[in-house]
Write a protein that holds these residues in place. Structure first.
Motif, PDB file in Angstrom:
ATOM      1  N   PHE A  45     -13.307 -48.708 -72.373  1.00 27.76           N
ATOM      2  CA  PHE A  45     -14.176 -49.021 -71.116  1.00 27.76           C
ATOM      3  C   PHE A  45     -14.383 -47.415 -70.487  1.00 27.76           C
ATOM      4  O   PHE A  45     -13.727 -46.587 -70.596  1.00 27.76           O
ATOM      5  CB  PHE A  45     -13.313 -49.800 -70.271  1.00 27.76           C
ATOM      6  N   VAL A  46     -15.401 -47.443 -69.760  1.00 32.29           N
ATOM      7  CA  VAL A  46     -15.986 -46.354 -68.734  1.00 32.29           C
ATOM      8  C   VAL A  46     -16.402 -46.763 -67.382  1.00 32.29           C
ATOM      9  O   VAL A  46     -16.466 -47.790 -67.209  1.00 32.29           O
ATOM     10  CB  VAL A  46     -17.067 -45.625 -69.547  1.00 32.29           C
ATOM     11  N   TYR A  47     -16.319 -45.864 -66.893  1.00 33.19           N
ATOM     12  CA  TYR A  47     -16.897 -46.203 -65.126  1.00 33.19           C
ATOM     13  C   TYR A  47     -18.289 -45.585 -65.126  1.00 33.19           C
ATOM     14  O   TYR A  47     -18.772 -44.732 -66.054  1.00 33.19           O
ATOM     15  CB  TYR A  47     -16.102 -45.270 -64.025  1.00 33.19           C
ATOM     16  N   GLU A  48     -19.041 -46.524 -64.294  1.00 34.87           N
ATOM     17  CA  GLU A  48     -20.693 -46.260 -64.344  1.00 34.87           C
ATOM     18  C   GLU A  48     -20.811 -46.232 -62.828  1.00 34.87           C
ATOM     19  O   GLU A  48     -20.613 -47.242 -62.124  1.00 34.87           O
ATOM     20  CB  GLU A  48     -21.427 -46.892 -65.030  1.00 34.87           C
ATOM     21  N   GLY A  49     -21.538 -45.391 -62.392  1.00 33.76           N
ATOM     22  CA  GLY A  49     -22.251 -45.183 -60.935  1.00 33.76           C
ATOM     23  C   GLY A  49     -23.436 -46.081 -60.921  1.00 33.76           C
ATOM     24  O   GLY A  49     -24.156 -45.735 -62.020  1.00 33.76           O
ATOM     25  N   TRP A  50     -23.787 -46.605 -59.909  1.00 33.90           N
ATOM     26  CA  TRP A  50     -24.944 -46.926 -59.596  1.00 33.90           C
ATOM     27  C   TRP A  50     -25.565 -46.897 -58.229  1.00 33.90           C
ATOM     28  O   TRP A  50     -24.753 -46.960 -57.344  1.00 33.90           O
ATOM     29  CB  TRP A  50     -25.100 -48.559 -59.603  1.00 33.90           C
ATOM     30  N   ILE A  51     -26.711 -46.488 -57.913  1.00 31.40           N
ATOM     31  CA  ILE A  51     -27.513 -46.570 -56.898  1.00 31.40           C
ATOM     32  C   ILE A  51     -28.544 -47.820 -56.790  1.00 31.40           C
ATOM     33  O   ILE A  51     -28.905 -48.220 -57.674  1.00 31.40           O
ATOM     34  CB  ILE A  51     -28.315 -45.415 -56.306  1.00 31.40           C
ATOM     35  N   ILE A  52     -28.531 -48.420 -55.520  1.00 30.44           N
ATOM     36  CA  ILE A  52     -29.431 -49.626 -55.506  1.00 30.44           C
ATOM     37  C   ILE A  52     -30.821 -49.110 -54.834  1.00 30.44           C
ATOM     38  O   ILE A  52     -30.715 -48.615 -53.763  1.00 30.44           O
ATOM     39  CB  ILE A  52     -28.620 -50.618 -54.686  1.00 30.44           C
ATOM     40  N   VAL A  53     -31.894 -49.200 -55.501  1.00 28.86           N
ATOM     41  CA  VAL A  53     -33.213 -48.912 -55.129  1.00 28.86           C
ATOM     42  C   VAL A  53     -34.278 -49.990 -55.132  1.00 28.86           C
ATOM     43  O   VAL A  53     -34.453 -50.766 -56.177  1.00 28.86           O
ATOM     44  CB  VAL A  53     -33.783 -47.488 -56.081  1.00 28.86           C
ATOM     45  N   ASP A  54     -34.733 -50.306 -53.864  1.00 27.10           N
ATOM     46  CA  ASP A  54     -35.682 -51.504 -53.799  1.00 27.10           C
ATOM     47  C   ASP A  54     -34.929 -52.962 -54.603  1.00 27.10           C
ATOM     48  O   ASP A  54     -35.370 -53.513 -55.337  1.00 27.10           O
ATOM     49  CB  ASP A  54     -37.011 -51.370 -54.743  1.00 27.10           C
TER      50      ASP A  54
END
Length: 289
Positions: A45-54
């Protein structure tokens, strides 16, 4: 709305995201993560970053190292328009471009900052309470009752649920543990406090006379791990409730541990015992851009 959009970030410490406005022909901004308390996830497993756009998740990149700070280049316009930042746990080999269900910290931006927390996205453990008894209902021997722990409350004369815990969001399960001289041994995973846990019928540790009551718990009566002897005496051992990612590739307790208690040396069998707050009831941080 925030609980559905704020996917999650996993950490005991602080998450910082900074955005560089330097001239950049690629029109990207620098995203810097500075986190404390993250656990290494192993090779699966890995970490994953996300931004929420629209309203849509946009990946900011994956990582496996928990040494910080770490820097990522992100589309400048998308980062400026992002309403939320999230960190999820993802399979290392992942054919699904969408975030996994296992989300742990998240928060909405207020200007260029967002306070992120595990409350709401995983569960709010502020009011969590726990009770348990020592008993071994899965065998017919009444001389080893101190070798089993069951998360129920029989103080009224009838058994009721001993755990008061919030319903977890998708991607998480509770797990009970007993720590034997530094070695945590699971009592089983569960999602409901008033039903048997997931290994009630298959546990290798329980006795042969039945599966026990319809509550989470375990009898440590046979097939002990190397270095242990069953039946045993749980007095002086630590009982823990943790919150685990699902799926989970680790045999050890995860970071979130809302309840814990050392079994008193004078604990009486079949008598309700109150748990205490665990070492980690929530995760939090701050995101800056």
């Amino acid at each position: 709305m925030i609980r559905k959009v704020i996917l999650a970030v996993l950490s005991i410490g602080i998450l910082t995201v900074s955005c560089s406005d330097d001239d950049n022909p690629m029109k990207t901004s620098r995203l810097t993560l500075n986190l404390e308390g993250l656990e290494a996830l192993g090779t699966d497993f890995v970490y994953e970053g996300w931004i929420i756009v629209d309203g849509n998740p946009v990946s900011t990149g994956t990582f496996s190292s928990v040494e910080f700070p770490q820097t990522f280049n992100v589309d400048k316009s998308q980062l400026n328009e992002a309403t939320t930042f999230v960190l999820s746990i993802e399979p290392a080999v992942d054919s699904d471009p969408a975030p996994a269900a296992t989300k742990i910290l998240a928060g909405d931006f207020n200007g260029d900052e967002a306070n992120v927390t595990s409350n709401g996205i995983v569960g709010d453990f502020t009011a969590s309470l726990g009770k348990y008894i020592l008993a071994t209902p899965t065998d017919t021997d009444d001389t080893n009752e101190e070798s089993g722990v069951w998360f129920l409350d029989n103080s009224s004369g009838s058994a009721v649920a001993g755990l008061n815990l919030p319903t977890l969001t998708d991607g998480w399960k509770y797990e009970g543990w007993v720590v034997f001289d530094g070695t945590p041994i699971t009592t089983g995973t569960f999602t409901a406090v008033n039903t048997a846990d997931d290994n009630a019928t298959t546990s290798m540790f329980k006795g042969d006379a039945g599966n026990g009551p319809a509550y989470p718990g375990e009898d440590f009566l046979q097939n002990p791990p190397v270095g242990l002897t069953f039946p045993t005496d749980l007095k002086g051992k630590t009982v823990v409730i943790s919150v685990e990612p699902d799926p989970d590739n680790s045999t050890a307790p995860f970071t979130l541990k809302p309840l814990a208690h050392m079994v008193p040396s004078d604990a009486m069998n079949h008598t309700t015992i109150m748990m205490e707050d665990g070492p980690v009831k929530s995760l939090s941080g701050m995101v800056s851009r």
